[in-house]
Design a protein around this motif. Structure first.
Motif, PDB file in Angstrom:
ATOM      1  N   SER A 264       0.953  -1.246   0.140  1.00  0.00           N
ATOM      2  CA  SER A 264      -0.078   0.013  -0.037  1.00  0.00           C
ATOM      3  C   SER A 264       0.943   1.233   0.040  1.00  0.00           C
ATOM      4  N   CYS A 265       0.503   2.324  -0.295  1.00  0.00           N
ATOM      5  CA  CYS A 265       0.988   3.655  -0.339  1.00  0.00           C
ATOM      6  C   CYS A 265       0.121   4.787  -0.189  1.00  0.00           C
ATOM      7  N   ASP A 266       0.699   6.097  -0.173  1.00  0.00           N
ATOM      8  CA  ASP A 266      -0.408   7.342   0.189  1.00  0.00           C
ATOM      9  C   ASP A 266      -0.269   8.166  -1.319  1.00  0.00           C
ATOM     10  N   HIS A 267       0.350   7.468  -2.129  1.00  0.00           N
ATOM     11  CA  HIS A 267       0.249   8.339  -3.580  1.00  0.00           C
ATOM     12  C   HIS A 267      -1.070   8.548  -4.161  1.00  0.00           C
ATOM     13  N   PRO A 268      -1.307   9.736  -4.324  1.00  0.00           N
ATOM     14  CA  PRO A 268      -2.683   9.865  -5.148  1.00  0.00           C
ATOM     15  C   PRO A 268      -2.612   9.248  -6.437  1.00  0.00           C
ATOM     16  N   LYS A 269      -1.578   9.234  -7.136  1.00  0.00           N
ATOM     17  CA  LYS A 269      -1.517   8.986  -8.510  1.00  0.00           C
ATOM     18  C   LYS A 269       0.071   8.446  -8.981  1.00  0.00           C
ATOM     19  N   HIS A 270       0.047   7.528  -9.828  1.00  0.00           N
ATOM     20  CA  HIS A 270       1.260   7.126 -10.234  1.00  0.00           C
ATOM     21  C   HIS A 270       1.566   7.281 -11.410  1.00  0.00           C
ATOM     22  N   PRO A 271       2.878   7.515 -11.743  1.00  0.00           N
ATOM     23  CA  PRO A 271       3.206   7.789 -13.142  1.00  0.00           C
ATOM     24  C   PRO A 271       2.743   7.121 -14.467  1.00  0.00           C
ATOM     25  N   TRP A 272       2.683   5.755 -14.437  1.00  0.00           N
ATOM     26  CA  TRP A 272       2.218   4.711 -15.608  1.00  0.00           C
ATOM     27  C   TRP A 272       0.649   5.308 -15.952  1.00  0.00           C
TER      28      TRP A 272
END
Ligand SMILES: [Zn+2]
Ligand SMILES: [Zn+2]
Length: 343
Positions: A264-272
């Motif tokens: 899990s993570c807290d990033h709202p969005k990932h680059p891909w």
């Protein structure tokens, strides 16, 4: 009374025509299994005139449909049925009996015409219809029964099916790609891999995906290469729309199984998510990552370009799930039993 095909044979022509034109509207796996079984049954009747008509019809039908079995149905038992029926017919044929003039054997039978010919030739009534429709003289019709002609069709079909069995279910060697994708210093040339994928006319997606999977499983991957290698494998899977056979899927599944999905993570969005829109933007995103000077243009905005975001385990997990879905889709689309897809 005007001769006519039975309803059953008319239906068989339309079902098999859909399959050989690559637009099946019946389940090809089941339909072709029935065809191979019917052909095998006819083997026992070759001693009679009816049986010899059937031998001609079924030989042409197995020949006309063998490319579809080879390329579209990843079911071992169907390959075995085709091989048994073809070998059975071959044993009854003596090509030395051919007295036909040169170049007079029928041709273009790997087509809808071949389906119509094959089904029609199964019966006397069908032959009458076929001769009338194509305005065939007696000797032209007789050429379809020539044992030299039929033996040639059987040999071609059986060879094709055997070769496809090896490449669909056996081992695939992609080690020749080492020379193209591994640099002199032992590093992986991600840009060369991307360029190979982008040459879609060369059908490289499968070999690149398999090479990537094996490289990942071998552990010969530098930290900075891990992401690019994974994305090459992922694109190879996502962009092989027609599906890859078990000989490829086994190692792809094994490589995907090495990715931790419980993350899990807290990033709202990932680059891909900003690169995934098209085949072209995926390519631009990956080559930019590995050769930004040569490829300054990328669909990924600056705020999502941090390597830490690219390397986020959640992005790996999301892409892995998607690739696993793709491979499941191949199994549904291409058929075969579970054990055909496993070791
Ligand atoms: Zn002949
Ligand atoms: Zn994240």
């Amino acid at each position: 009374m005007t001769p006519a095909l039975t309803d059953e044979h008319s239906e068989l022509i339309s079902d098999l025509s859909g399959i050989v034109s690559d637009y099946p509207y019946v389940d090809p796996e089941a339909t072709l299994a029935v065809l191979a079984d019917d052909a095998t049954d006819a083997l026992g009747r070759v001693g009679s005139p009816e049986g010899r008509r059937e031998r001609t019809g079924y030989t042409i039908l197995l020949y006309a449909t063998c490319w579809y079995v080879a390329a579209r149905v990843f079911n071992k038992s169907l390959f075995v049925s085709y091989t048994e029926a073809l070998d059975g017919f071959r044993a009854t044929l003596d090509p030395a009996g051919c007295t036909c003039p040169a170049d007079s054997h029928p041709s273009d039978l790997d087509s809808e015409y071949g389906i119509e010919a094959g089904v029609s030739l199964l019966t006397g009534a069908g032959r009458a219809v076929f001769a009338e429709d194509y305005d065939l003289e007696d000797e032209e019709l007789a050429a379809f029964d020539c044992e030299g002609f039929l033996a040639d069709l059987v040999d071609q079909a059986a060879g094709h099916v055997r070769e496809a069995y090896r490449s669909n279910f056996g081992g695939v060697d992609v080690s020749h790609l080492d020379a193209r994708f591994v640099r002199d210093d032992g590093g992986i040339d991600i840009v060369a891999m991307q360029e190979a994928i982008s040459r879609s006319w060369e059908n490289n997606t499968g070999p690149v995906a398999l090479w990537s999977a094996r490289r990942r499983l071998s552990g010969q991957v530098r930290d900075e290469e891990r992401l690019g290698l994974f994305l090459c494998m992922w694109m190879g899977i996502a962009q092989t729309y027609e599906g890859l056979p078990p000989s490829y899927a086994r190692d792809l599944v094994a490589a995907l199984d090495t990715v931790d999905l419980d993350v899990s993570c807290d990033h709202p969005k990932h680059p891909w998510s900003t690169a995934d829109g098209s085949v072209q933007s995926r390519y631009r995103a990956v080559v930019h990552l590995y050769a930004p000077e040569d490829h300054p243009d990328t669909p990924v905005p600056a705020e999502l370009s941090a390597r830490e975001l690219w390397e986020c385990p959640v992005q790996y997990a999301e892409l892995t799930r998607k690739a696993q879905e793709n491979i499941k889709g191949w199994r549904v689309m291409r058929g075969g039993e579970d054990e055909d897809w496993e070791d």
